[in-house]
Motif scaffolding. Structure first.
Motif, PDB file in Angstrom:
ATOM      1  N   VAL A   1     -76.095  -8.926 -31.215  1.00 28.28           N
ATOM      2  CA  VAL A   1     -75.958  -7.484 -31.447  1.00 28.28           C
ATOM      3  C   VAL A   1     -75.387  -7.201 -32.830  1.00 28.28           C
TER       4      VAL A   1
ATOM      5  N   GLU B   1     -89.500   1.012 -27.488  1.00 26.44           N
ATOM      6  CA  GLU B   1     -88.289   1.084 -26.667  1.00 26.44           C
ATOM      7  C   GLU B   1     -87.228   0.098 -27.131  1.00 26.44           C
ATOM      8  N   SER B   2     -87.637  -0.909 -27.876  1.00 25.42           N
ATOM      9  CA  SER B   2     -86.682  -1.937 -28.304  1.00 25.42           C
ATOM     10  C   SER B   2     -86.008  -1.586 -29.623  1.00 25.42           C
TER      11      SER B   2
ATOM     12  N   THR C   1     -83.180  -7.151 -27.283  1.00 23.66           N
ATOM     13  CA  THR C   1     -83.980  -7.135 -26.057  1.00 23.66           C
ATOM     14  C   THR C   1     -84.103  -8.547 -25.497  1.00 23.66           C
TER      15      THR C   1
ATOM     16  N   SER D   1     -72.607  -4.483 -24.781  1.00 26.06           N
ATOM     17  CA  SER D   1     -73.512  -4.368 -23.620  1.00 26.06           C
ATOM     18  C   SER D   1     -74.427  -3.150 -23.735  1.00 26.06           C
ATOM     19  N   SER D   2     -73.962  -2.069 -24.373  1.00 26.05           N
ATOM     20  CA  SER D   2     -74.801  -0.865 -24.478  1.00 26.05           C
ATOM     21  C   SER D   2     -75.939  -1.061 -25.475  1.00 26.05           C
ATOM     22  N   LYS D   3     -75.871  -2.126 -26.235  1.00 21.96           N
ATOM     23  CA  LYS D   3     -76.914  -2.371 -27.238  1.00 21.96           C
ATOM     24  C   LYS D   3     -77.907  -3.447 -26.790  1.00 21.96           C
ATOM     25  N   VAL D   4     -77.827  -3.827 -25.514  1.00 20.86           N
ATOM     26  CA  VAL D   4     -78.708  -4.877 -24.990  1.00 20.86           C
ATOM     27  C   VAL D   4     -79.626  -4.294 -23.923  1.00 20.86           C
ATOM     28  N   LYS D   5     -80.912  -4.483 -24.096  1.00 20.79           N
ATOM     29  CA  LYS D   5     -81.851  -4.113 -23.037  1.00 20.79           C
ATOM     30  C   LYS D   5     -82.394  -5.387 -22.400  1.00 20.79           C
TER      31      LYS D   5
ATOM     32  N   LYS E   1     -82.597  -7.051 -33.371  1.00 21.71           N
ATOM     33  CA  LYS E   1     -83.036  -5.676 -33.663  1.00 21.71           C
ATOM     34  C   LYS E   1     -84.269  -5.624 -34.552  1.00 21.71           C
TER      35      LYS E   1
ATOM     36  N   TYR F   1     -82.209  -2.082 -30.506  1.00 20.07           N
ATOM     37  CA  TYR F   1     -81.557  -2.847 -29.439  1.00 20.07           C
ATOM     38  C   TYR F   1     -81.855  -4.343 -29.565  1.00 20.07           C
TER      39      TYR F   1
END
Ligand SMILES: [Cu+2]
Lengths: 175, 219
Positions: B212, B73-74, B79, B111-115, B187, B77
């Motif tokens: 990011v 899932e990472s 994480t 922000s869309s690339k951070v979980k 990443k 991203y």
């Protein structure tokens, strides 16, 4: 297994150093407080030589929250011995203790010392009043009554506002 | 050069340690406040770990009750991983609040690339439903992971943090003593920086775009 232990040791080492660095930085910042005229918080209550500043309580997501404030003292040393609030039957004075990289909080059974002609601040990551078994949800804009009892100065009542986190001004270290 | 210690050296050693600690504190102080403009290593405000931390290959249960493989899932991203518990009065909500406020302020391409992954150290109380209700008060996109006690303990071991313990607070309440810093995996699923209590919005606003866009290249 060995690699795992090595890695853990390394991370601990790094964090011990971090804790030390932050402690020094924090001490340096506190030293500036006396001549800080920029953002003087409004005192909300006084008792004897003690002034309570900036009280706030965190919004709840369950039945646990924390209360924070600063006590300024222009007199002899005193001790905050207990805190009461009508939102809960159970409020305790806690400190965060960091050992290695793990933080734990502990009740301070003897209370929290307020140094003579000094101040003590309760804030996230440090001292807090832990409030358990909170009876109803707290949301932003609510207010919470607090009753602080000091060993020498006695008891003072005040109102804290409810907010989601520490106000930005409280984190401004660059002044 | 060889360094041998015997006999009456402790004081000299203490001195050495003191120097090392002060030097470390100064170096960190610079990193914390980003005071250096050498354009390289001091850009990060987070604390740089002395050794990179590998992401554990673990599958836990997410806030919807579904299996969640952290490594899969990472992929692609950044994480931000945090081990905590929902009945935490102080540090956990502070970190989650600071991260959620920072993500709101950052441009979408960051922000869309951070979980954000919150792994409970208190699986007895923190069921998927409890985690979901808790995390949505900060950001509905935050991911909450739970499992059996054995799974969450093993996860902390694999991460290299000490496994959480309990302190009784009376009245049926207990506190969970846990690692108090956020671990930022880039990443490549390796973490080079961590964010202890005391680091907050200014650090995230500075570091998340770097994490990011640039990743982390040790100097
Ligand atoms: Cu506490």
């Amino acid at each position: 297994m060995n690699a795992r232990f090595l890695r853990r040791g390394a991370l601990f080492g790094a964090l011990a150093l971090v804790a030390f660095g932050l402690a020094i930085v924090a001490a340096a910042c506190n030293g500036d407080d006396d001549d800080d005229t920029g953002t003087t918080p409004i005192p909300v209550a006084t008792v004897g030589k003690l002034t309570i500043l900036d009280p706030w309580v965190r919004t709840t997501t369950n039945d646990v929250t924390a209360a924070y404030f600063t006590v300024k003292n222009s007199g002899p040393a005193d001790t905050l011995v207990s805190v009461k609030t009508s939102i809960s039957p159970m409020a305790q004075i806690h400190e965060m203790v960091t050992s290695g990289a793990t933080s734990s909080m502990q009740e301070m059974p003897n209370g929290l010392d307020v140094p003579a002609n000094g101040e003590v601040t309760l804030k996230p990551g440090g001292y807090h009043v832990m409030v358990m078994n909170v009876k109803s949800a707290l949301k932003e804009g609510d207010s919470v009554d607090l009753e602080l009892t000091f060993k020498n100065a006695g008891t003072v009542k005040l109102t804290a506002h409810v907010q989601k986190g520490e106000a930005m001004s409280g984190m401004d270290m660059g002044k | 050069m060889k360094f041998t210690v015997r006999g009456a050296v402790p004081i000299a050693l203490l001195g050495l340690v003191a120097v090392a600690v002060v030097a470390g504190a100064i170096a960190l102080g610079m990193a914390v406040f980003g005071g250096s403009d050498d354009g390289g290593k001091a850009e990060y405000m987070g604390a740089v770990t002395s050794r990179p931390v590998e992401m554990p290959d673990a599958t836990l249960t997410d806030q919807d009750g579904k299996p969640f493989n952290l490594k899969q899932e990472s992929e692609g991203y950044v994480t931000l991983l945090y081990v905590g518990y929902t009945h935490c009065p102080d540090i956990c909500p502070t970190h989650l609040y600071n991260i959620s406020e920072s993500l709101k302020k950052l441009p979408k391409d960051v922000s869309s690339k951070v979980k954000v992954v919150f792994v409970t150290a208190d699986p007895e109380r923190d069921t998927p439903e409890v985690l979901k209700d808790y995390l949505k008060t900060f950001d509905p996109n935050f991911i909450g992971l739970t499992g059996t006690r054995e799974q969450t303990d093993t996860f902390q071991e694999d991460l290299g943090v000490s496994v959480a313990t309990r302190t009784d607070l009376g009245g049926g309440n207990y506190a969970v003593n846990h690692a108090a810093y956020v671990i930022a995996f880039t990443k490549d699923e390796v973490a080079y920086t961590v964010y202890p209590a005391g680091m907050g919005i200014p650090e995230w606003l500075n570091d998340l775009p770097l994490l990011v866009k640039k990743g982390f290249k040790p100097a």
